[in-house]
Design an enzyme around this catalytic site. Structure first.
Site, mmCIF file in Angstrom:
data_model
loop_
_atom_site.group_PDB
_atom_site.id
_atom_site.type_symbol
_atom_site.label_atom_id
_atom_site.label_comp_id
_atom_site.label_asym_id
_atom_site.label_seq_id
_atom_site.Cartn_x
_atom_site.Cartn_y
_atom_site.Cartn_z
ATOM 1 N N ARG A 86 0.830 -1.208 0.000
ATOM 2 C CA ARG A 86 0.000 0.000 0.000
ATOM 3 C C ARG A 86 0.858 1.249 0.000
ATOM 4 O O ARG A 86 1.778 1.383 0.798
ATOM 5 C CB ARG A 86 -0.912 0.007 1.228
ATOM 6 C CG ARG A 86 -1.698 1.310 1.461
ATOM 7 C CD ARG A 86 -2.838 1.465 0.479
ATOM 8 N NE ARG A 86 -3.470 2.752 0.550
ATOM 9 C CZ ARG A 86 -4.591 3.010 1.213
ATOM 10 N NH1 ARG A 86 -5.192 2.060 1.877
ATOM 11 N NH2 ARG A 86 -5.114 4.207 1.207
ATOM 12 N N ARG A 95 -5.113 1.449 -5.245
ATOM 13 C CA ARG A 95 -4.316 0.790 -4.208
ATOM 14 C C ARG A 95 -4.239 -0.719 -4.364
ATOM 15 O O ARG A 95 -5.163 -1.345 -4.855
ATOM 16 C CB ARG A 95 -4.860 1.138 -2.829
ATOM 17 C CG ARG A 95 -6.333 0.811 -2.700
ATOM 18 C CD ARG A 95 -7.044 1.648 -1.679
ATOM 19 N NE ARG A 95 -7.054 3.026 -2.081
ATOM 20 C CZ ARG A 95 -7.778 3.970 -1.549
ATOM 21 N NH1 ARG A 95 -8.573 3.695 -0.565
ATOM 22 N NH2 ARG A 95 -7.733 5.190 -1.961
ATOM 23 N N ASP A 98 -6.470 -2.013 0.695
ATOM 24 C CA ASP A 98 -7.061 -1.011 1.576
ATOM 25 C C ASP A 98 -7.847 -1.757 2.643
ATOM 26 O O ASP A 98 -8.705 -2.581 2.312
ATOM 27 C CB ASP A 98 -7.985 -0.086 0.777
ATOM 28 C CG ASP A 98 -8.571 1.032 1.604
ATOM 29 O OD1 ASP A 98 -7.898 1.507 2.532
ATOM 30 O OD2 ASP A 98 -9.716 1.435 1.333
ATOM 31 N N ASP A 100 -10.120 -1.037 6.101
ATOM 32 C CA ASP A 100 -10.777 -0.004 6.900
ATOM 33 C C ASP A 100 -11.471 -0.638 8.090
ATOM 34 O O ASP A 100 -12.201 -1.631 7.928
ATOM 35 C CB ASP A 100 -11.834 0.734 6.066
ATOM 36 C CG ASP A 100 -11.233 1.601 4.978
ATOM 37 O OD1 ASP A 100 -10.190 2.227 5.223
ATOM 38 O OD2 ASP A 100 -11.820 1.667 3.882
#
Length: 165
Positions: A86, A95, A98, A100
């Protein structure tokens, strides 16, 4: 670490390189986190970039039970992203991986490093649809309402279910 395990949800996405391999590697890394158990993983979904550009994304959501604090879990997620190549050259850049932190129990947190629930999860089909696949019926997103109601608000966003990892 917290004394009591917390149910948390992690969003996974990638749109550069071998996206399926990147998500599978990230799921394996989640299995190996200290104080954390991977409970469920959604199917993989293909979506067009939103507020971004580049190839389509591959997305999924994982449910974990963890004794890590929110900040501790975030630090581990960022290390997994870095191991996956990343880079953050600019906001919403394409990317390789990722991750989250979408939800951490029923917590509502806001700091310069972390906001939970994730600030835009209620606006994104690529988060809500896989989340609904693995979340318990009646899940409420703190500050935003019932997951099932939020799904109707993103029904116009294209999302294609691909496979179960």
């Amino acid at each position: 670490m917290t004394a009591v395990p917390v149910l948390a949800y992690v969003g996974l996405g990638a749109n550069l390189g071998d996206t399926a391999a990147a998500l599978k590697a990230a799921l394996q890394a989640l299995r190996e986190l200290p104080g954390t158990q991977l409970l469920r993983t959604s199917s993989f979904y293909r979506t067009a970039p939103i507020d971004s550009h580049g190839p389509d994304y591959l997305n999924a959501v994982a449910a974990v039970q963890t004794t890590l604090t929110p900040d501790g879990l975030l630090a581990h997620l960022q290390r997994i992203e870095q191991a996956g190549g990343r880079e953050r050259p600019y906001r919403n850049a394409p990317r390789t991986l990722d991750l989250d932190l979408l939800l951490y129990g029923e917590a509502r947190l806001a700091s310069s490093a972390l906001t939970v629930p994730h600030p835009r999860l209620h606006e994104r089909a690529f988060v809500l649809v896989p989340l609904a696949e693995i979340a318990p019926a009646g899940l409420v997103i703190p500050g935003h309402g019932a997951l099932q109601n939020l799904l109707t608000l993103v029904a116009d966003q294209a999302i294609h279910k691909l496979e179960t990892p």
